[in-house]
Structures are given as structure tokens and as C-alpha cells.
Design a protein around this motif. Sequence first.
Motif, PDB file in Angstrom:
ATOM      1  N   THR A   1       0.870  -1.180   0.000  1.00  0.00           N
ATOM      2  CA  THR A   1       0.000   0.000   0.000  1.00  0.00           C
ATOM      3  C   THR A   1       0.905   1.228   0.000  1.00  0.00           C
ATOM      4  OG1 THR A   1      -1.781  -1.144   1.188  1.00  0.00           O
ATOM      5  CG2 THR A   1      -1.784   1.273   1.224  1.00  0.00           C
ATOM      6  N   LEU A   2       0.737   2.081  -1.008  1.00  0.00           N
ATOM      7  CA  LEU A   2       1.630   3.230  -1.217  1.00  0.00           C
ATOM      8  C   LEU A   2       0.851   4.527  -1.007  1.00  0.00           C
ATOM      9  CD1 LEU A   2       4.555   3.902  -2.223  1.00  0.00           C
ATOM     10  CD2 LEU A   2       3.569   4.108  -4.502  1.00  0.00           C
ATOM     11  N   GLU A   3       1.380   5.390  -0.117  1.00  0.00           N
ATOM     12  CA  GLU A   3       0.752   6.696   0.133  1.00  0.00           C
ATOM     13  C   GLU A   3       1.652   7.792  -0.460  1.00  0.00           C
ATOM     14  OE1 GLU A   3      -1.240   8.413   4.026  1.00  0.00           O
ATOM     15  OE2 GLU A   3       0.919   8.931   3.999  1.00  0.00           O
ATOM     16  N   ILE A   4       1.070   8.612  -1.341  1.00  0.00           N
ATOM     17  CA  ILE A   4       1.808   9.700  -1.992  1.00  0.00           C
ATOM     18  C   ILE A   4       1.203  11.019  -1.539  1.00  0.00           C
ATOM     19  CG2 ILE A   4       2.511  10.726  -4.185  1.00  0.00           C
ATOM     20  CD1 ILE A   4       2.141   7.943  -5.455  1.00  0.00           C
ATOM     21  N   THR A   5       2.026  11.890  -0.958  1.00  0.00           N
ATOM     22  CA  THR A   5       1.560  13.184  -0.456  1.00  0.00           C
ATOM     23  C   THR A   5       1.883  14.260  -1.498  1.00  0.00           C
ATOM     24  OG1 THR A   5       1.904  12.519   1.847  1.00  0.00           O
ATOM     25  CG2 THR A   5       1.787  14.896   1.382  1.00  0.00           C
ATOM     26  N   HIS A   6       0.818  14.921  -1.953  1.00  0.00           N
ATOM     27  CA  HIS A   6       0.992  16.031  -2.895  1.00  0.00           C
ATOM     28  C   HIS A   6       1.148  17.362  -2.158  1.00  0.00           C
ATOM     29  CE1 HIS A   6      -0.090  12.992  -5.813  1.00  0.00           C
ATOM     30  NE2 HIS A   6      -1.254  12.781  -5.177  1.00  0.00           N
ATOM     31  N   ASN A   7       0.428  17.558  -1.090  1.00  0.00           N
ATOM     32  CA  ASN A   7       0.639  18.630  -0.114  1.00  0.00           C
ATOM     33  C   ASN A   7      -0.121  18.256   1.144  1.00  0.00           C
ATOM     34  OD1 ASN A   7      -2.036  19.253  -0.598  1.00  0.00           O
ATOM     35  ND2 ASN A   7      -1.704  21.431  -0.954  1.00  0.00           N
ATOM     36  N   GLU A   8      -0.190  19.158   2.117  1.00  0.00           N
ATOM     37  CA  GLU A   8      -0.820  18.800   3.389  1.00  0.00           C
ATOM     38  C   GLU A   8      -2.318  18.551   3.253  1.00  0.00           C
ATOM     39  OE1 GLU A   8       0.083  21.876   6.116  1.00  0.00           O
ATOM     40  OE2 GLU A   8       2.225  21.393   6.251  1.00  0.00           O
ATOM     41  N   ASN A   9      -2.932  19.049   2.200  1.00  0.00           N
ATOM     42  CA  ASN A   9      -4.380  18.931   2.045  1.00  0.00           C
ATOM     43  C   ASN A   9      -4.804  17.934   0.962  1.00  0.00           C
ATOM     44  OD1 ASN A   9      -4.782  21.026   3.967  1.00  0.00           O
ATOM     45  ND2 ASN A   9      -4.421  22.562   2.369  1.00  0.00           N
ATOM     46  N   PHE A  10      -3.830  17.223   0.362  1.00  0.00           N
ATOM     47  CA  PHE A  10      -4.212  16.328  -0.725  1.00  0.00           C
ATOM     48  C   PHE A  10      -3.204  15.183  -0.812  1.00  0.00           C
ATOM     49  CE2 PHE A  10      -4.471  15.510  -5.453  1.00  0.00           C
ATOM     50  CZ  PHE A  10      -5.692  14.851  -5.392  1.00  0.00           C
ATOM     51  N   LYS A  11      -3.724  13.916  -0.813  1.00  0.00           N
ATOM     52  CA  LYS A  11      -2.904  12.723  -0.880  1.00  0.00           C
ATOM     53  C   LYS A  11      -3.583  11.688  -1.780  1.00  0.00           C
ATOM     54  CE  LYS A  11      -1.043  13.236   3.803  1.00  0.00           C
ATOM     55  NZ  LYS A  11      -0.880  12.593   5.137  1.00  0.00           N
ATOM     56  N   SER A  12      -2.747  10.744  -2.282  1.00  0.00           N
ATOM     57  CA  SER A  12      -3.260   9.612  -3.073  1.00  0.00           C
ATOM     58  C   SER A  12      -2.798   8.318  -2.411  1.00  0.00           C
ATOM     59  CB  SER A  12      -2.739   9.666  -4.519  1.00  0.00           C
ATOM     60  OG  SER A  12      -3.163  10.849  -5.154  1.00  0.00           O
ATOM     61  N   VAL A  13      -3.695   7.319  -2.357  1.00  0.00           N
ATOM     62  CA  VAL A  13      -3.388   6.037  -1.719  1.00  0.00           C
ATOM     63  C   VAL A  13      -3.659   4.929  -2.741  1.00  0.00           C
ATOM     64  CG1 VAL A  13      -3.884   4.473   0.179  1.00  0.00           C
ATOM     65  CG2 VAL A  13      -4.025   6.953   0.544  1.00  0.00           C
ATOM     66  N   LEU A  14      -2.593   4.138  -3.032  1.00  0.00           N
ATOM     67  CA  LEU A  14      -2.725   3.008  -3.953  1.00  0.00           C
ATOM     68  C   LEU A  14      -2.531   1.709  -3.160  1.00  0.00           C
ATOM     69  CD1 LEU A  14      -1.162   5.486  -5.619  1.00  0.00           C
ATOM     70  CD2 LEU A  14      -1.272   3.809  -7.458  1.00  0.00           C
ATOM     71  N   SER A  15      -3.418   0.743  -3.366  1.00  0.00           N
ATOM     72  CA  SER A  15      -3.368  -0.532  -2.626  1.00  0.00           C
ATOM     73  C   SER A  15      -3.396  -1.700  -3.615  1.00  0.00           C
ATOM     74  CB  SER A  15      -4.563  -0.654  -1.680  1.00  0.00           C
ATOM     75  OG  SER A  15      -4.572   0.426  -0.755  1.00  0.00           O
ATOM     76  N   GLY A  16      -2.649  -2.799  -3.262  1.00  0.00           N
ATOM     77  CA  GLY A  16      -2.626  -4.009  -4.093  1.00  0.00           C
ATOM     78  C   GLY A  16      -1.495  -4.004  -5.103  1.00  0.00           C
ATOM     79  N   ILE A  17      -0.427  -3.308  -4.854  1.00  0.00           N
ATOM     80  CA  ILE A  17       0.706  -3.265  -5.783  1.00  0.00           C
ATOM     81  C   ILE A  17       1.634  -4.437  -5.492  1.00  0.00           C
ATOM     82  CG2 ILE A  17       2.701  -1.916  -6.557  1.00  0.00           C
ATOM     83  CD1 ILE A  17       1.203   0.619  -5.766  1.00  0.00           C
ATOM     84  N   GLU A  18       1.939  -5.234  -6.527  1.00  0.00           N
ATOM     85  CA  GLU A  18       2.850  -6.355  -6.333  1.00  0.00           C
ATOM     86  C   GLU A  18       4.316  -5.880  -6.181  1.00  0.00           C
ATOM     87  OE1 GLU A  18      -0.704  -8.480  -7.493  1.00  0.00           O
ATOM     88  OE2 GLU A  18       0.273  -6.740  -8.381  1.00  0.00           O
ATOM     89  N   TYR A  19       4.724  -4.908  -6.973  1.00  0.00           N
ATOM     90  CA  TYR A  19       6.106  -4.434  -6.925  1.00  0.00           C
ATOM     91  C   TYR A  19       6.099  -2.894  -6.821  1.00  0.00           C
ATOM     92  CZ  TYR A  19       6.881  -9.109  -8.796  1.00  0.00           C
ATOM     93  OH  TYR A  19       6.846 -10.466  -9.002  1.00  0.00           O
ATOM     94  N   ALA A  20       6.740  -2.399  -5.802  1.00  0.00           N
ATOM     95  CA  ALA A  20       6.828  -0.946  -5.612  1.00  0.00           C
ATOM     96  C   ALA A  20       8.190  -0.451  -6.110  1.00  0.00           C
ATOM     97  CB  ALA A  20       6.645  -0.582  -4.145  1.00  0.00           C
ATOM     98  N   TYR A  21       8.148   0.599  -6.931  1.00  0.00           N
ATOM     99  CA  TYR A  21       9.386   1.150  -7.502  1.00  0.00           C
ATOM    100  C   TYR A  21       9.980   2.313  -6.684  1.00  0.00           C
ATOM    101  CZ  TYR A  21       7.843  -1.414 -11.672  1.00  0.00           C
ATOM    102  OH  TYR A  21       7.432  -2.401 -12.555  1.00  0.00           O
ATOM    103  N   ALA A  22       9.291   2.770  -5.689  1.00  0.00           N
ATOM    104  CA  ALA A  22       9.756   3.923  -4.898  1.00  0.00           C
ATOM    105  C   ALA A  22       9.693   3.585  -3.430  1.00  0.00           C
ATOM    106  CB  ALA A  22       8.907   5.160  -5.196  1.00  0.00           C
TER     107      ALA A  22
END
Length: 286
Positions: free
Chosen positions: A220-241
Amino acid sequence: MNEKLQYASMLEIPVSTCNVSVKPAKKRLFSKKKKVNHEQVKEQLVKKVNQLESDGELAVQLNDKEQNAELVMENQVNLDSEQQLNLTIEEDKDENSLEEQTAQVFSVKQKKNRGKFKISVIGVQFAIISVLLATIFLTNALFTDSGINVFLRSVFGTEKTQITDSRIYADFSPVIKVDDGATLSLDENGVMTFSGKGSVYSPCDGVVTALNKGEDGKFTLEITHNENFKSVLSGIEYAYAGINDTVYHNVPVGYVNSQVTMCFTGGNGAVISNYQIIDDTVVWAV
């Protein structure tokens, strides 16, 4: 005219004469000059010549007397000139010694005055510098936000200006990118589902702030764009970051074999659901 001289002229006895020229001495202030009476000297010579006793010895005596007269005149002139020169030299020495003494006294006084002036200026400057240094140290120690501290931080860059991104999620324009063959669906709760195999991309540029691996081995990967906006991706087999890595919307962040989900969250952590996807672009509800 003297008879002996007339007789000498009748016999054509050569008579030699001379002219005495005296260069006037240079005039000086307060100088005593001894005047030479040339007429008196001439009269004395004429008297001596006229007192010759023998007429037969007149020619020889005249020559001798004339030579003697010339010598006497020269000696007299030289004596007078030497006396005058001695007087002038003594006066010059007196004047030079007086000038030297005056110059020495003036230079000594000037040196003494200059020394006192230099010492006073150096002392005042040292006192001012000491007071300024003491003030700076005390101000820096007692007041961290004093004008001097703020000035030094601004000049030497000790304080960095932080730019805060205060945008809300509606100010972003996320782009949903999927590989060919993958399908995308959006439910009413604001959760997007990607079905198929391929790479997964971030909707906007950001920084990875969380990376968790579940019991099923997927990330499960959490990407923060700023303090008021984030994206959460779940179910990734291979994470590149990894955590604190910067990611971009056109660079893959992972790989999926079957299915992956993604959602947006706000500053309070709640899932954002008031949006639509039109032509792979997120359109926020007004």
C-alpha cells in the motif's frame, strides 16, 4: 698736478694705472656693513708717491710704487672684503642657528601635539568598538529575535524561508494513466479500481510518505501532494519507490498483476468522493 708726474710724462716713462671694482654685498636684514672709502685709499697712495726724494729714481720708484700701490689697494680691498665676508658669514650663522632653533622647537612641539592627538583618537575608537561589541554580545544572548540577530540571519542565510503549499484538493488537476488493456472503474465512495496487468502511475507529482506491505505480500503506497491532498494506492505487487522518494505523474511507481485500487484523501484523512473522471482527467464537483 705734481711736477714729478709732469717730468715723468715728458720723459715718456710708462705709467700703469688700475681700476678697482668691488661687488656690492647682498643686502640682508639687520646686517651691519662696513663701508670702504675708496677716495681715502687713493689719496694715501698719491701722498706716498709724491714723497719720493730722488728724481733719477723716479721711473723705477714709480713702477715699484705703483706696484706697491696696487698691492696695497688689493690688500686693503681684500681685507675689507674678508672683513665684510666674515661679518656676513657670522650673520648668516646667527640667522641659520636662530632658524634651526626655531624649527627644532616648532617640530618638537608639533610632534608632542601630534602624539597626544593620536593617542586620544585611538583611545576613543577603542572605547567605541568595545561598547559596540559588548552591546552586540548582550543583545544576541538576551534577545534571539533582536534586530541584529534578524539582520545577521538575513545576510548570512542562517534562516531559510519556508514556502508552505496551502492549496486544497480542488486546486489540483490529477491525470489517471493506465496501460493498454487495463480497465478503470469508479464507485460512489470515490475509490478507483484498475483491472489488468501493467504499470501504475501517480496522478500528480508528490513524495512517498508511507509504504506498507500486507499479509498477502502486496504493498500500500501513500503519496503526499501537499498537506491537504494525498493519493493512496493498494494491491501493488512491486513498488518502484521508497519512503521520502519523489515521484512524478509520468513515471511508474509500481506494477500490478491483476487489480489495484486508488483513492484521494483530504487534509483530515477522509476519502474524497465528489469528482468524476472524464478523458482520464479528474473533474471535481462544484
